[in-house]
Design a protein around this motif. Structure first.
Motif, short mmCIF file in Angstrom:
data_model
loop_
_atom_site.label_atom_id
_atom_site.label_comp_id
_atom_site.label_asym_id
_atom_site.label_seq_id
_atom_site.Cartn_x
_atom_site.Cartn_y
_atom_site.Cartn_z
N ALA A 223 17.49 -21.30 -21.09
CA ALA A 223 17.96 -19.81 -21.58
C ALA A 223 19.03 -20.08 -22.79
N HIS A 224 20.18 -21.01 -22.36
CA HIS A 224 21.22 -21.20 -23.55
C HIS A 224 20.91 -21.65 -24.62
N LEU A 225 19.81 -22.47 -24.58
CA LEU A 225 19.47 -23.16 -25.75
C LEU A 225 18.63 -22.34 -26.67
N LEU A 226 17.83 -21.18 -26.21
CA LEU A 226 17.27 -20.34 -26.65
C LEU A 226 18.30 -19.24 -27.16
N ASP A 227 19.17 -18.96 -26.48
CA ASP A 227 20.28 -17.91 -26.81
C ASP A 227 20.82 -18.36 -28.03
N VAL A 228 21.14 -19.74 -28.39
CA VAL A 228 21.83 -20.12 -29.58
C VAL A 228 20.54 -20.06 -30.70
N ARG A 229 19.49 -20.42 -30.32
CA ARG A 229 18.52 -20.25 -31.30
C ARG A 229 18.43 -18.82 -31.72
N ASP A 230 18.32 -17.95 -31.16
CA ASP A 230 18.37 -16.76 -31.35
C ASP A 230 19.35 -16.32 -32.48
N ALA A 231 20.56 -16.62 -31.85
CA ALA A 231 21.80 -16.30 -32.81
C ALA A 231 21.74 -17.10 -34.09
N LEU A 232 21.18 -18.46 -34.21
CA LEU A 232 21.03 -19.09 -35.34
C LEU A 232 19.93 -18.40 -36.42
N HIS A 233 18.88 -17.87 -35.84
CA HIS A 233 17.90 -17.03 -36.50
C HIS A 233 18.38 -15.86 -37.15
N LEU A 234 19.52 -15.03 -36.31
CA LEU A 234 19.79 -13.96 -36.73
C LEU A 234 21.06 -13.93 -37.90
N THR A 235 21.60 -15.21 -37.70
CA THR A 235 22.90 -15.26 -38.62
C THR A 235 22.36 -15.80 -39.88
N THR A 236 21.06 -16.61 -39.83
CA THR A 236 20.59 -17.34 -41.27
C THR A 236 19.59 -16.70 -41.87
N GLY A 237 18.91 -15.67 -40.96
CA GLY A 237 17.58 -15.08 -41.46
C GLY A 237 16.55 -15.99 -41.73
#
Length: 811
Positions: A223-237
């Motif tokens: 779940a933590h790795l998915l959370d980081v990926r979510d934030a990466l998607h949102l910050t980079t678009g």
């Protein structure tokens, strides 16, 4: 345009886009709830696009099928049909779904198949099969989805013996290309080892019903790795899984973390959990597949109660007190009691690493749950077990990580928490701080034959960067930490000082050699002012090499090696030799020792006392299996190999030994041997039985060598420890005038001292005295030998005897 309503009715694409935007950027949902909400929102939209078509079903597969939809994830969907619709009609249905997705700018991974075509595609492509294991019905004919899921699972379980090795090879290939996530400065969260792909693979293994991954912490890590990926998607678009350096601060802020180091620390922690679970799972898969293929088969029990299912348990071979080998793993013996034996975690770890075996997860969990804290300072056995573990080479790494997985390392060394999973921003470093320390110990172990105190070298390797992550110069901070830890470990004041010097100045040699003029006397003084003697300089040189080699390929080169070696040569010359005594002066024999020697001369046979000796304050349980053996034997040839061989036959490990000649008035004299021994496992032998076997060995009626060879043939071939570095036997240059000193440095092994004694006897030399030290898994012994006339050996003969002993140990 209609809007998406709260009761889940469908809306047009504009409504989906608005609701999606609100969910991702304005809603308070985060983490798994947001991914699940995004999946539900997308389900409703795609279901509405499909409409009420007959004979078709829309199915989510892969991550979307699991309901884990990240902001920029692909939509993995399968359009199933029963074959009744014509190509034109089926194409129209597909276009009705695909084109709105494309118009939204979302990535789409799609296929159109019948259930039979889906089954064939899965048979030919492992990735397709894995996707179908997560198939989830979205809309249309649910019977089609159910049929495909049922077939996919049935085929997966039936084909597991063939498909799981293929799945493992895919993971290993990804690791070769992408590296290990927990050590990368710019990791791929999905493809690197320990990433999301590996977590998905573990789900697939569990679905095979063949094996299962450890559950502890795995869901949280994923779940933590998915959370980081979510934030990466949102910050980079962007739909990216690569956590680039320039984006880490933004991602950390989006997750509410203080900085990029905290971000990487969490990512590394999660990846460590996934990697460890993968290691355990694939080891279990391999074991089960080997068993199914008939290697090894379990013995069928004929009558009696037997084991589960009428089969005996796999054979259990003893490794150490409370530790046995079973089915390719080191496990706890049935009689082990961790709650009464605080040394057991380190003893089990050392035994596993020395045997080249993994430490079974259930054993680690039991140790973590039940083992109590070590007494302070540590008993000698605990310290020696730690050194043995560190000196086991590459085999120490997975054992250390098994201890870390359940928090045992931090319980033993609380300072470890600061360096655990700590990133190193210098690209020269290939490891995190904690792994670098373990790797440095691995490299230092390769130099164990080159230094007089391999135990201090290994401990310095483990501690040299412990100051990182704390305020100030990490070498200065580390020195204070090293003093505290060394004192807690039970080292004496002189050893504490040496360890502190090594940690404080672990960068001194390489920095001085590469930045200063070696011809300038001040350069050499920089070293001699910091290093008190040649013994410490020898250790610092070995630590420097190990540290650089463990850092990465760019940190060491032949040029740097030559500069450091030349600086060490000049510093050693300036320090001179003999600044410290080779061995401490012996105390005068006690009255009790003289009486024992007199008794041996009077009876003509061995006289001994065996006294149990707890190995530290508060030591109990297995630590009490140590003993002090005092033995006197009338002066005669063959005493050392006979005594050492008998001790080995009784499974007594020699921790330290001292041999010297004593004059006895009116007699020919006696040899006095003081031994500190410990039972390898089981109880100590009775003194009377030891004496009886010694008498037989000295008389020649007990063939010690044959008995040891027989035992080695029975057990030694089944131990899979790493190949030991070759032994080294040298002639000391600064020995006394009346004897030749042979220094032996080798890997400890049952019967080693017996082989040394036999080789010296065969060489026709007399052992006047001996000093034996076991330092973890290494021995550092000194033998003072003379010729039959009582004088030192001539130069060529001394070298020949050293080579003969070395050859006997290497055979």
């Amino acid at each position: 345009m209609t809007q998406l309503t709260t009761d889940g009715s469908t809306a047009e694409s504009g409504g989906y886009a608005a609701a999606r935007l609100h969910l991702l950027h304005r809603d308070t949902l985060t983490g798994p709830p947001r991914r699940a909400a995004l999946a539900r929102l997308t389900d409703q939209w795609l279901g509405g696009l499909l409409g009420h078509s007959r004979g078709v079903a829309l199915v989510a597969v892969g991550g979307y099928g699991r309901g884990e939809l990240s902001p920029r994830s692909d939509l993995d969907v399968l359009l199933l049909h029963d074959g009744s619709a014509g190509p034109g009609e089926l194409g129209a249905v597909a276009d009705r779904v695909w084109y709105p997705v494309w118009d939204m700018g979302l990535a789409l991974d799609h296929s159109v198949r019948t259930p039979l075509e889906a089954r064939k595609a899965a048979a030919g492509d492992l990735r397709v099969h894995l996707g179908l294991l997560d198939a989830r019905h979205l809309a249309g004919d649910a019977r089609l989805t159910s049929a495909v899921r049922a077939t996919a699972y049935a085929d997966w379980r039936a084909q597991a013996p063939a498909r799981l090795p293929e799945l493992r090879e895919l993971g290993e290939e990804r690791a070769r290309v992408q590296g290990e996530l927990r050590f990368l400065l710019e990791p791929d969260l999905k493809e690197a080892r320990g990433g999301l792909r590996d977590a998905t693979a573990l789900r697939a293994v569990a679905a095979s019903w063949l094996a299962d991954a450890p559950r502890s912490g795995l869901a949280r890590a994923r779940a933590h790795l998915l959370d980081v990926r979510d934030a990466l998607h949102l910050t980079t678009g962007r739909a990216t899984d690569r956590l680039s350096l320039q984006e880490q601060d933004q991602v950390a802020a989006a997750l509410g973390l203080p900085d990029a180091d905290a971000l990487l620390h969490g990512v590394y922690e999660a990846a460590r959990t996934v990697s460890y679970a993968a290691d355990i799972t694939w080891r279990e898969v391999g074991r089960i597949l080997r068993a199914r293929s008939g290697r090894p088969r379990l013995r069928r029990i004929l009558g009696g109660r037997g084991g589960r299912g009428g089969f005996a348990e796999p054979e259990r071979l003893p490794l150490a007190e409370g530790v046995v080998e079973q089915d390719g793993e080191a496990v706890l013996a049935r009689t082990a009691r961790p709650e009464h034996d605080p040394v057991l975690p380190l003893r089990a770890a050392a035994a596993a690493a020395q045997a080249g075996l993994p430490l079974a997860p259930h054993a680690v969990r039991r140790l973590a749950d039940r083992a109590g804290p070590l007494p302070l300072p540590w008993p000698a056995e605990a310290r020696e077990a730690l050194v043995t573990l560190l000196g086991a080479g590459e085999a120490a790494v997975p054992v250390w990580e098994a201890l870390e997985a359940d928090g045992l390392v931090s319980r033993l060394l609380p300072e470890w928490e600061t360096v655990r999973c700590r990133p190193q921003r210098n690209p020269v470093h290939r490891w995190t701080v904690d792994r670098h320390l373990v790797e440095t110990a691995v490299r230092a172990g390769e130099s164990a034959r080159d230094v007089g105190r391999p135990d201090l070298l290994l401990l310095a390797a483990l501690l040299h960067d412990m100051g990182k992550g704390r305020p100030g110069d990490h070498a200065v901070t580390g020195e204070a930490l090293a003093r505290d830890i060394a004192t807690r470990l039970g080292l004496g004041p002189a050893d504490v000082d040496t360890l502190a010097v090594l940690v404080r100045h672990h960068l001194l040699l390489v920095d001085t050699a590469t930045r200063r003029d070696l011809d300038d006397p001040a350069t050499v003084r920089t070293v001699t002012d910091a290093v008190p003697d040649t013994g410490t300089l020898e250790l610092l040189h070995a630590l420097t090499v190990a540290d650089a080699r463990a850092t990465g390929p760019a940190a060491w080169s032949p040029w740097r090696a030559s500069l450091v070696a030349e600086l060490v040569r000049r510093a050693a010359a300036a320090l001179g030799s003999g600044t410290q005594p080779r061995r401490p002066e012996r105390p005068e024999p006690t009255d009790g020792q003289r009486r024992l020697a007199a008794e041996a001369c009077r009876t003509g046979g061995p006289a001994l006392t065996l006294r149990p000796r707890p190995e530290g304050p508060g030591a109990e349980g297995a630590a009490a299996l140590g003993a002090e053996l005092l033995l006197a034997v009338p002066r005669q040839p063959g005493v050392l190999p006979a005594v050492a061989g008998v001790l080995a036959l009784h499974r007594l490990t020699v921790r330290a030994a001292d041999l010297r000649a004593l004059d006895v008035p009116g007699e020919a004299g006696a040899l006095l041997l003081e031994w500190r021994v410990a039972a390898e496992y089981g109880s100590l032998p009775e003194a009377a039985r030891l004496r009886a076997d010694l008498v037989r060995a000295l008389e020649g009626t007990l063939d010690v060598a044959a008995r040891l060879a027989e035992r080695e043939a029975a057990y030694g071939g089944r131990r899979r420890g790493r190949p030991a570095p070759p032994p080294r036997v040298t002639v000391a240059a600064d020995g006394p005038a009346d004897a030749t000193v042979l220094e032996v440095r080798a890997q400890d092994a049952p019967g080693l001292l017996h082989r040394i004694g036999r080789a010296l006897e065969d060489a026709g030399v007399w052992v006047r005295s001996a000093h034996v030290s076991t330092l973890g898994a290494s021995v550092v012994d000194a033998f003072y030998v003379t010729d039959v006339a009582g004088g030192p050996l001539e130069g060529e003969r001394a070298v020949a005897v050293a080579r003969a002993v070395e050859g006997a140990l290497g055979a």
